[in-house]
Design a protein around this motif. Structure first.
Motif, PDB file in Angstrom:
ATOM      1  N   ARG A   6     -24.852  26.662 -77.465  1.00  0.00           N
ATOM      2  CA  ARG A   6     -24.496  25.436 -76.761  1.00  0.00           C
ATOM      3  C   ARG A   6     -23.339  25.600 -75.780  1.00  0.00           C
ATOM      4  NH1 ARG A   6     -21.314  21.008 -77.249  1.00  0.00           N
ATOM      5  NH2 ARG A   6     -22.294  18.956 -77.219  1.00  0.00           N
TER       6      ARG A   6
ATOM      7  N   HIS B 231     -29.706  22.268 -74.066  1.00  0.00           N
ATOM      8  CA  HIS B 231     -30.131  21.308 -75.084  1.00  0.00           C
ATOM      9  C   HIS B 231     -31.370  21.704 -75.864  1.00  0.00           C
ATOM     10  CE1 HIS B 231     -28.384  17.772 -76.799  1.00  0.00           C
ATOM     11  NE2 HIS B 231     -29.599  17.496 -77.202  1.00  0.00           N
TER      12      HIS B 231
ATOM     13  N   ARG C 201     -38.677  24.669 -74.983  1.00  0.00           N
ATOM     14  CA  ARG C 201     -40.081  24.342 -75.238  1.00  0.00           C
ATOM     15  C   ARG C 201     -40.951  25.482 -74.719  1.00  0.00           C
ATOM     16  NH1 ARG C 201     -38.433  21.093 -78.595  1.00  0.00           N
ATOM     17  NH2 ARG C 201     -38.571  18.838 -78.388  1.00  0.00           N
TER      18      ARG C 201
ATOM     19  N   ARG D  18     -27.810  20.549 -70.309  1.00  0.00           N
ATOM     20  CA  ARG D  18     -27.417  19.153 -70.091  1.00  0.00           C
ATOM     21  C   ARG D  18     -27.214  18.866 -68.628  1.00  0.00           C
ATOM     22  NH1 ARG D  18     -24.184  16.788 -74.690  1.00  0.00           N
ATOM     23  NH2 ARG D  18     -25.061  18.085 -76.256  1.00  0.00           N
TER      24      ARG D  18
ATOM     25  N   ARG E  94     -31.894  16.039 -70.865  1.00  0.00           N
ATOM     26  CA  ARG E  94     -32.060  16.518 -72.240  1.00  0.00           C
ATOM     27  C   ARG E  94     -33.469  17.047 -72.534  1.00  0.00           C
ATOM     28  NH1 ARG E  94     -27.580  15.378 -71.529  1.00  0.00           N
ATOM     29  NH2 ARG E  94     -26.090  14.234 -72.825  1.00  0.00           N
TER      30      ARG E  94
ATOM     31  N   TYR F  60     -31.284  12.138 -67.549  1.00  0.00           N
ATOM     32  CA  TYR F  60     -30.429  10.991 -67.890  1.00  0.00           C
ATOM     33  C   TYR F  60     -29.864  10.412 -66.591  1.00  0.00           C
ATOM     34  CZ  TYR F  60     -29.930  11.423 -73.027  1.00  0.00           C
ATOM     35  OH  TYR F  60     -30.127  11.410 -74.385  1.00  0.00           O
TER      36      TYR F  60
ATOM     37  N   ARG G  46     -38.072  16.335 -84.325  1.00  0.00           N
ATOM     38  CA  ARG G  46     -39.516  16.122 -84.152  1.00  0.00           C
ATOM     39  C   ARG G  46     -40.151  15.619 -85.460  1.00  0.00           C
ATOM     40  NH1 ARG G  46     -40.674  21.905 -81.825  1.00  0.00           N
ATOM     41  NH2 ARG G  46     -38.697  22.219 -82.909  1.00  0.00           N
TER      42      ARG G  46
ATOM     43  N   GLN H 224     -30.265  22.052 -88.079  1.00  0.00           N
ATOM     44  CA  GLN H 224     -31.669  22.262 -87.717  1.00  0.00           C
ATOM     45  C   GLN H 224     -32.433  23.338 -88.463  1.00  0.00           C
ATOM     46  OE1 GLN H 224     -33.398  23.753 -84.282  1.00  0.00           O
ATOM     47  NE2 GLN H 224     -34.722  22.025 -83.952  1.00  0.00           N
TER      48      GLN H 224
ATOM     49  N   THR I 287     -26.927  26.035 -82.102  1.00  0.00           N
ATOM     50  CA  THR I 287     -27.325  24.718 -82.640  1.00  0.00           C
ATOM     51  C   THR I 287     -28.829  24.740 -82.904  1.00  0.00           C
ATOM     52  OG1 THR I 287     -27.439  23.783 -80.401  1.00  0.00           O
ATOM     53  CG2 THR I 287     -25.390  23.471 -81.611  1.00  0.00           C
TER      54      THR I 287
HETATM   55 FE1  DHE Z   1     -29.880  16.281 -78.854  1.00  0.00          FE
HETATM   56  C1  DHE Z   1     -33.269  16.930 -78.988  1.00  0.00           C
HETATM   57  C2  DHE Z   1     -30.442  13.798 -76.620  1.00  0.00           C
HETATM   58  C3  DHE Z   1     -26.608  15.314 -79.157  1.00  0.00           C
HETATM   59  C4  DHE Z   1     -29.231  19.058 -80.685  1.00  0.00           C
HETATM   60  N1  DHE Z   1     -31.545  15.497 -77.969  1.00  0.00           N
HETATM   61  C5  DHE Z   1     -32.862  15.882 -78.189  1.00  0.00           C
HETATM   62  C6  DHE Z   1     -33.748  15.020 -77.442  1.00  0.00           C
HETATM   63  C7  DHE Z   1     -32.943  14.146 -76.759  1.00  0.00           C
HETATM   64  C8  DHE Z   1     -31.567  14.444 -77.095  1.00  0.00           C
HETATM   65  C9  DHE Z   1     -33.392  13.055 -75.819  1.00  0.00           C
HETATM   66  C10 DHE Z   1     -35.272  15.071 -77.454  1.00  0.00           C
HETATM   67  C11 DHE Z   1     -35.809  16.046 -76.451  1.00  0.00           C
HETATM   68  C12 DHE Z   1     -37.325  16.158 -76.507  1.00  0.00           C
HETATM   69  O1  DHE Z   1     -37.891  16.221 -77.610  1.00  0.00           O
HETATM   70  O2  DHE Z   1     -37.960  16.172 -75.449  1.00  0.00           O
HETATM   71  N2  DHE Z   1     -28.731  14.785 -78.062  1.00  0.00           N
HETATM   72  C13 DHE Z   1     -29.149  13.893 -77.140  1.00  0.00           C
HETATM   73  C14 DHE Z   1     -28.059  13.025 -76.752  1.00  0.00           C
HETATM   74  O3  DHE Z   1     -28.090  12.144 -75.847  1.00  0.00           O
HETATM   75  C15 DHE Z   1     -26.923  13.282 -77.656  1.00  0.00           C
HETATM   76  C16 DHE Z   1     -26.822  12.122 -78.612  1.00  0.00           C
HETATM   77  C17 DHE Z   1     -25.538  13.351 -77.068  1.00  0.00           C
HETATM   78  C18 DHE Z   1     -25.377  14.279 -75.939  1.00  0.00           C
HETATM   79  O4  DHE Z   1     -24.411  14.064 -75.192  1.00  0.00           O
HETATM   80  O5  DHE Z   1     -26.159  15.189 -75.764  1.00  0.00           O
HETATM   81  C19 DHE Z   1     -27.419  14.573 -78.344  1.00  0.00           C
HETATM   82  N3  DHE Z   1     -28.209  17.044 -79.795  1.00  0.00           N
HETATM   83  C20 DHE Z   1     -26.977  16.499 -79.788  1.00  0.00           C
HETATM   84  C21 DHE Z   1     -26.038  17.303 -80.535  1.00  0.00           C
HETATM   85  O6  DHE Z   1     -24.816  17.048 -80.721  1.00  0.00           O
HETATM   86  C22 DHE Z   1     -26.795  18.446 -81.083  1.00  0.00           C
HETATM   87  C23 DHE Z   1     -26.803  18.374 -82.606  1.00  0.00           C
HETATM   88  C24 DHE Z   1     -26.178  19.807 -80.736  1.00  0.00           C
HETATM   89  C25 DHE Z   1     -26.315  20.216 -79.317  1.00  0.00           C
HETATM   90  O7  DHE Z   1     -26.871  21.288 -79.096  1.00  0.00           O
HETATM   91  O8  DHE Z   1     -25.846  19.492 -78.444  1.00  0.00           O
HETATM   92  C26 DHE Z   1     -28.168  18.207 -80.488  1.00  0.00           C
HETATM   93  N4  DHE Z   1     -31.041  17.733 -79.681  1.00  0.00           N
HETATM   94  C27 DHE Z   1     -30.562  18.800 -80.367  1.00  0.00           C
HETATM   95  C28 DHE Z   1     -31.682  19.646 -80.744  1.00  0.00           C
HETATM   96  C29 DHE Z   1     -32.854  19.023 -80.273  1.00  0.00           C
HETATM   97  C30 DHE Z   1     -32.418  17.818 -79.602  1.00  0.00           C
HETATM   98  C31 DHE Z   1     -31.577  20.937 -81.558  1.00  0.00           C
HETATM   99  C32 DHE Z   1     -34.291  19.498 -80.416  1.00  0.00           C
HETATM  100  C33 DHE Z   1     -34.851  19.170 -81.758  1.00  0.00           C
HETATM  101  C34 DHE Z   1     -36.280  19.599 -81.924  1.00  0.00           C
HETATM  102  O9  DHE Z   1     -36.626  19.978 -83.048  1.00  0.00           O
HETATM  103  O10 DHE Z   1     -37.054  19.569 -80.963  1.00  0.00           O
END
Ligand code: DHE
Length: 545
Positions: free
Chosen positions: A157, A183, A186, A199, A226, A246, A373, A485, A532
């Motif tokens: 990250r 973030h 895929r 991001r 994201r 976003y 997911r 995760q 992450t």
């Molecule tokens: Fe995520 C997925 C948005 C904070 C790790 N994150 C997603 C998705 C969105 C999103 C919209 C779905 C994408 C898709 O499936 O197409 N995440 C956001 C935010 O807006 C938020 C709350 C704050 C930010 O400023 O980003 C946020 N996310 C985090 C974290 O703090 C995490 C834990 C650590 C990091 O890497 O930033 C985090 N987000 C993840 C992960 C996925 C994810 C690992 C994918 C999960 C999966 O199994 O597909």
């Protein structure tokens, strides 16, 4: 007091902090010097924009536009910022995060007109678009000896990188520079191309067939993003890539070979229910349909799912399904027919039918569901279920997903499991596994944020076993060590977890044997900075979770 996990989750820094912005001054607002305004704007994008929105129109947090804030006045706003509120506003003053002078500055800042970041249209995208290796100069077959179907793409990250890790040998194949604060990753339908979004809305296209897998094309699709996904319908494999942003609030469909941006669509519009205009509806999760040539685009603030038919980009057909705000993350059921998406502010899961293009159900679940997911498995009594944990409470909801053989349970919460605690982000199972894993990385109690709960699917009533993942990683440095995760390998007999420490502290990846629930391997390397998410090629390619 302790800030709720939901708020900590969203109060992250926005890449917009570094963007030049148009600024107008509001004559009715209290005075600020330019230096104060610039510093306050920076604090706003570092701490506040995630909840209150770029334009301060409100999302999880309240709207903070001058028509509201000027009426409240500086003194009232200072109290609110200092002490927070039970509704979820952090206590920025008493926690020591902001000094009294900064609190005063922020109270005056939110009474000014919100500065507006620039748009990002075709010319801006084309200016950032690079084809590093054109399609005709790429390998015609796989040129390396890796079993690429079992590679993991691990988000590093804070390094703005991903690590490609060989799932068989557990060796790092390479570390590739990507966007700022990566973030997600895929896979293309063929399993050859990996797409990573930062991001900062930079998309990298990585070719896993190269002798040394690396970026072959890149583009920026906006200023903050994201999500990224690749077309998967038969006949359209690897043809298109989509990126959702976003800021500006839009999505763009790109050529699947080169990332050339082809079609940009704005998501600004009316909110479901109230039907009032929202200037900033952010694009959250996107999934590719296996039933039609469609991308399923989930728009957060308007609470709408857009089923975007990519078969003709010049005559773009979109079916708009309104359900509930704010749509965030989600996944497919085991048949891939239903997309289950968290409407996190409404404590609901919306079920979208990808075959008939309609809303199948809206299901009430716990507080602030966060499935990632989600996880699919066969429940001994209720048949196929999809599950989610919650950020806001300790429960896990199991939702029936089989309207044919288990009609009475379809799209209902059939069972609620008690988990370790709130602050859950991701849940996972695998068709070959008899276990369900749930993390709690945002729980304020380190015991819970550093371990995971595992359920035996055939004996759910027995409760969970705790795996002390961070302890197993044996990290000597102090600090957070959030365990985040679960992700299976291709065979479905190992589960990988990140032990996510601060940037300057040791992190690790812990691999658990799914049969025995014993430690199988710990991957440590100075290059593993803030791991992450991690994405197994096969499971991501085929939507196995
Ligand atoms: Fe995520 C997925 C948005 C904070 C790790 N994150 C997603 C998705 C969105 C999103 C919209 C779905 C994408 C898709 O499936 O197409 N995440 C956001 C935010 O807006 C938020 C709350 C704050 C930010 O400023 O980003 C946020 N996310 C985090 C974290 O703090 C995490 C834990 C650590 C990091 O890497 O930033 C985090 N987000 C993840 C992960 C996925 C994810 C690992 C994918 C999960 C999966 O199994 O597909």
């Amino acid at each position: 007091g302790v800030t709720a996990p939901e708020v900590n989750y969203q109060a992250g820094s926005s890449p917009l902090v570094d963007e030049p912005m148009y600024q107008s001054t509001n004559p009715k607002a209290p005075k600020m010097t330019q230096a104060e305004f610039d510093r306050a704007r920076q604090i706003y994008f570092e701490r506040c924009a995630g909840c209150h929105g770029v334009l301060r129109k409100g999302a999880t947090g309240k709207p903070l536009t001058p028509d509201i804030t000027i009426g409240k006045g500086t003194d009232y706003l200072k109290v609110f910022i200092t002490y927070g509120s039970p509704a979820g506003m952090p206590n920025w003053g008493t926690s020591g995060d902001l000094t009294p002078a900064e609190v005063d500055m922020m109270a005056r800042y939110v009474q000014q007109d919100p500065p507006i970041p620039p748009e990002f249209g075709m010319a801006a995208m084309k200016a950032t678009w690079k084809v590093i290796v054109p399609p005709d100069q790429r390998p015609k077959k796989k040129m390396n000896n890796y079993n690429i179907t079992n590679i993991f793409s691990t988000t590093l990250r804070d390094a703005g990188q991903i690590a490609l890790i060989d799932g068989d040998s557990k060796q790092i194949i390479s570390v590739i520079k990507t966007g700022y604060a990566v973030h997600i990753s895929r896979m293309s339908a063929s399993g050859r191309y990996l797409f990573v979004t930062g991001r900062d809305a930079k998309v990298n296209m990585i070719d896993l067939w190269m002798e040394h897998p690396d970026t072959v094309a890149e583009v920026r699709t906006g200023l903050e993003a994201r999500s990224v996904e690749s077309s998967k319908f038969k006949g359209y494999e690897d043809k298109y890539v989509i990126s959702g942003t976003y800021w500006p609030p839009q999505f763009v469909i790109m050529n699947g070979d080169t990332l050339e941006p082809l079609k940009i669509v704005s998501t600004r519009g009316m909110v479901v229910g109230t039907q009032e205009y929202h200037p900033e509806p952010r694009v959250a999760s996107i999934v590719a349909s296996h039933f039609k040539p469609e991308f399923i685009v989930n728009v957060k603030e308007t609470g709408k799912t857009l089923m975007v038919d990519y078969s003709d980009l010049n005559a773009l057909k979109t079916i708009e399904i309104g359900s509930a705000p704010f749509l965030h993350d989600g996944g497919l059921d085991s048949t891939k027919r239903y997309f289950m998406v968290a409407a996190n502010n409404s404590n609901k899961i919306s079920v979208i039918d990808l075959k008939d293009d309609k809303l199948a159900a809206i299901v009430d679940v716990g507080k602030t569901p966060h499935p990632g997911r989600g996880a699919n498995f066969i429940h001994p009594k209720f048949g196929p279920v999809w599950s989610t944990g919650d950020l806001g409470d300790e429960f896990i909801s199991l939702i029936g997903t089989d309207p044919i053989k288990h009609k009475q349970y379809a799209f209902k919460v059939v069972e609620t499991l008690k988990g370790q605690g709130g602050g859950a982000l991701f849940i996972k199972s695998h068709p070959k596994s008899k276990h369900l894993y749930s993390d709690t990385p945002l729980n304020p109690d380190p015991k819970l944020s550093q371990s995971v709960a595992v359920y035996d699917i055939d004996n759910l009533e027995k409760g969970y076993t705790v795996l002390p993942i961070a302890e197993w990683a044996d990290i000597k440095d102090d600090g957070a060590k959030r365990v985040v995760q679960p992700e299976f390998n291709k065979a479905g007999d190992e589960v990988w977890f990140s032990v996510w420490s601060a940037k300057n502290k040791e992190s690790a990846i812990v691999v658990v044997d799914d049969k025995t629930l014993k430690l199988k391997a710990v991957i440590k390397d100075p290059r593993l900075i803030t791991p992450t998410g991690h994405f197994n090629v096969n499971n991501t390619q085929h939507d196995v979770y």
